[in-house]
Scaffold this active site. Structure first.
Site, mmCIF file in Angstrom:
data_model
loop_
_atom_site.group_PDB
_atom_site.id
_atom_site.type_symbol
_atom_site.label_atom_id
_atom_site.label_comp_id
_atom_site.label_asym_id
_atom_site.label_seq_id
_atom_site.Cartn_x
_atom_site.Cartn_y
_atom_site.Cartn_z
ATOM 1 N N THR B 153 1.002 -1.597 0.015
ATOM 2 C CA THR B 153 0.374 0.330 -0.314
ATOM 3 C C THR B 153 0.573 1.392 0.033
ATOM 4 O O THR B 153 0.879 1.967 -1.039
ATOM 5 C CB THR B 153 -1.490 0.133 1.177
ATOM 6 O OG1 THR B 153 -0.297 -0.428 2.046
ATOM 7 C CG2 THR B 153 -1.823 -1.143 1.020
ATOM 8 N N LYS B 179 3.617 -6.739 4.141
ATOM 9 C CA LYS B 179 3.339 -4.816 3.571
ATOM 10 C C LYS B 179 3.448 -5.063 4.782
ATOM 11 O O LYS B 179 2.645 -5.246 5.686
ATOM 12 C CB LYS B 179 2.573 -5.793 2.971
ATOM 13 C CG LYS B 179 1.184 -5.789 2.902
ATOM 14 C CD LYS B 179 0.619 -4.390 3.748
ATOM 15 C CE LYS B 179 0.694 -3.634 3.443
ATOM 16 N NZ LYS B 179 -0.603 -3.041 3.987
ATOM 17 N N THR B 190 -2.778 -2.138 8.277
ATOM 18 C CA THR B 190 -2.245 -3.671 8.242
ATOM 19 C C THR B 190 -0.644 -3.695 8.349
ATOM 20 O O THR B 190 -0.605 -2.679 6.955
ATOM 21 C CB THR B 190 -2.828 -4.267 8.092
ATOM 22 O OG1 THR B 190 -4.624 -4.200 8.101
ATOM 23 C CG2 THR B 190 -2.357 -5.538 7.613
ATOM 24 N N GLU B 276 5.834 4.685 7.449
ATOM 25 C CA GLU B 276 5.698 6.072 6.396
ATOM 26 C C GLU B 276 6.503 6.988 6.692
ATOM 27 O O GLU B 276 6.861 7.371 7.662
ATOM 28 C CB GLU B 276 4.307 5.941 6.394
ATOM 29 C CG GLU B 276 3.317 5.030 5.943
ATOM 30 C CD GLU B 276 1.756 4.960 6.458
ATOM 31 O OE1 GLU B 276 1.282 4.196 5.835
ATOM 32 O OE2 GLU B 276 1.572 5.189 7.704
ATOM 33 N N ASN B 402 -0.616 10.291 6.094
ATOM 34 C CA ASN B 402 -1.463 10.516 6.845
ATOM 35 C C ASN B 402 -2.273 11.485 6.900
ATOM 36 O O ASN B 402 -3.968 11.359 6.851
ATOM 37 C CB ASN B 402 -1.449 10.089 7.881
ATOM 38 C CG ASN B 402 -0.347 8.841 8.103
ATOM 39 O OD1 ASN B 402 -1.069 7.555 8.044
ATOM 40 N ND2 ASN B 402 0.886 8.832 8.500
#
Lengths: 407, 407
Positions: B153, B179, B190, B276, B402
């Site tokens: 993702t 992932k 996730t 991230e 985000n």
């Protein structure tokens, strides 16, 4: 009770002052004084962090053991945390210097520090600062404001408030100032709060009121989940309002507790909204909870979630993150019973009903979330308990401030 | 044991495949398949979040109740979380479609989803995707890689690894892909991990090995403290290595557990480093602890602190924040006993000794912290227990990803 102008000098007999002592910053005040013309009763609450800064240890002892207190000496720039015995000696020397200057016992002097961890305080400058504070002190509103500005670190606005209320047929006063962005606070390593009042109240009830009130106010705000080593709230009551001493939980006590709640809530929300880099104040209310404990866990988990905070910054109605944060809070509830609402000046919108989307308007949701004050209300439909927590959004500037801070 | 090329197809008898089903993304694969030519034993660990996504509920039941499993169908883009009964029906329909296509029972089909919370899956596209997966599947290394890429993702790199080791005189294999960026994970709601092996092992010991290993691997990584609704680790063992079945904790079991630990640690670290927006992998080791529990609490508190993470981004040796995060971890220790070190390819430096600064070189510290892999070691000098946690720095890009995610 009504709000009045001023801050820590609003109550009778309290002086405040500020001084540019050159502790760490140049060209600005970085020391502040609160002084009462007569001895005060004092109550305090301090950080729960195992690593406690030297001034926290000093103040805890003073509040618990001294018969009275009369002065608070505060510095910004250096936190005096993780400084070992030398740090404790600094507290002692600061108190002794202030005691000599103001002709009071060292045990009547509280100290507070905020700033970077691990550096030692420059004692000579601190000593000189105390002499300047003596010269600069006064009872005017402007003196309270100068003190509120001197204790700022990454704060973008100074924070002060005052109220008056009735006790025993007398008009009495309460004022407060604070700096920082949370009992659970970011890099400046500290929320500091100071409340002064001329109410006449027993030490036991003063302590009780403070202990109970912080649970709903200062302990319900969060900027980033980092509980500082220096967090301190000090409340001084000098009795100069001349009301009959409050010695039981009567109407006067309730009036005092209500004033304290008003002042503390105002200061706490102001800190949350001025969280480092914040563009919005986020209020999270949990309703319909089986217990207060459950409500507090759920509200704090949402207000602390980095993902919720980043979504608020993006004005994105990403409600899944709110349910997710409730889910890992440690409190049990039935996700398929939850109703959720977003509110602000732009409107009120139900986002989910019984755990699934209502098919709400994304456009209206974004408009609601674009305001500077946003409220999230969740109803878990298990009982009557509620809790409210306050925080702020997570922004580029938070990262900038905290990535660059020390260097 | 040695590392070999490949991922989930490295073990005998495992097929993998990918398909562009148009679930949410355009122009990329967004569905993946793992399929074993023979029935497998399966073990799994799932999110501790009270809010569990539909596929988590489905898989928990399959792993606990089904006599065997044979296929895993995965989609990226939509998490199928907070989707009520319709979401559970999607799992059922996915399993039934895959069962028909692969001629196995629906109870042998595991499903996994990752992506945005609260949206329903487009079942027609999912069904078509399963047929494409049947066409595209294969046992080549390239098929495993295609699957590892399809489940990404916000990941910036795909993550796969394989090893071979000896059991009962046979060479057996294990491969894995994952992932996401944490069991305690950010917005994509996730971390998904899949491990395949051709080792022959009893279901009881497979479950035990997985249960014990995740404590030291996947459960020790954090990107932002947000525990997802979908976190899932699935381990499939098909026995095609033909070693005598491992039914006791003998040498073969140890070899299997070591391989599992190697694969899981590699995948977990890869996720933490690909958190991230991350620019650096942060490893935090606590030494000299009185108990494993204390060591875990301390290490996780440091690796989760927004302030520590922001300091790492700024290459700033702001060790006060590390002590502060240890202090609010909930574990007790004596701050004045702590030694702290920073390590990376650029060197090793003792930063504090017995709770106070060593007067280290800030320049060398910054050089050490400018590397892409940084290790923090703290010794609390209370005992022999240790723990290691992994995370990443907090950057502008984390906020950007985000803040913008859904819109």
């Amino acid at each position: 009770m009504r709000e009045i102008a001023g801050g820590v000098t609003a109550a009778r007999g309290f002086w405040a002052g500020a001084a540019a002592a050159g502790i760490k910053y140049a060209g600005r005040d970085d020391m502040a004084l609160i002084y009462s013309q007569v001895p005060c009763k004092a109550a305090g609450t301090f950080t729960s962090n195992v690593v406690k800064a030297a001034p926290v240890k000093w103040d805890k002892k003073v509040v618990e053991e001294s018969p009275f207190v009369q002065a608070v000496v505060i510095n910004a720039g250096i936190a005096n945390a993780c400084t070992g015995q030398e740090g404790m000696d600094c507290c002692q020397e600061t108190a002794e210097e202030a005691a000599q200057v103001f002709q009071i016992p060292p045990s009547a002097v509280l100290v507070a520090s905020t700033g970077v961890i691990g550096m030692q305080l420059p004692m000579e400058r601190l000593r000189a600062g105390i002499h300047m504070l003596k010269e600069n002190k006064g009872t005017d509103e402007s003196h309270g404001t100068a003190a509120a500005k001197a204790i700022m670190t990454t704060d973008t606005v100074h924070k002060e408030i005052a109220v008056e209320f009735q006790a025993g047929g007398r008009t009495v006063h309460m004022g407060g100032m604070c700096k920082g962005s949370g009992m659970i606070h970011p890099n400046m390593c500290t929320m500091l709060g100071f409340v002064t009042t001329d109410v006449n109240i027993s030490k036991e009830l003063l302590e009780k009121a403070v202990r109970e009130d912080v649970k709903d106010t200062f302990n319900m705000i969060s900027v980033d989940g980092d509980t500082s080593t220096n967090d301190t709230l000090l409340v001084l009551a000098n009795g100069m309002g001349e009301n009959p001493e409050i010695v039981e939980e009567n109407e006067d006590y309730q009036a005092f507790a209500a004033a304290l709640n008003y002042v503390n809530t105002w200061l706490a929300k102001k800190m949350a909204g001025d969280g480092e880099g914040a563009t919005a104040l986020l209020e999270v209310t949990m309703k319909g909870c089986a217990s207060k404990e459950q409500a507090v866990k759920l509200a704090k988990s949402v207000v602390t979630s980095s993902l919720v905070k980043a979504a608020m910054y993006g004005h994105d109605a990403n409600w899944g993150r709110i349910l997710c944060a409730m889910g890992y809070s440690g409190a049990s509830f039935d996700p398929e019973q939850v109703d959720l609402y977003f509110e602000s000046k732009a409107g009120r919108l139900q986002i989910i009903e019984n755990g699934v989307s209502t098919g709400y308007s994304e456009e209206l949701a974004t408009r609601i979330l674009s305001e500077p004050e946003i409220t999230v209300v969740a109803d878990v439909k298990q009982g009557e308990a509620t809790a409210t927590a306050w925080g702020c959004d997570l922004t580029y500037d938070y990262v900038k401030i905290n990535g660059d801070y020390r260097s």
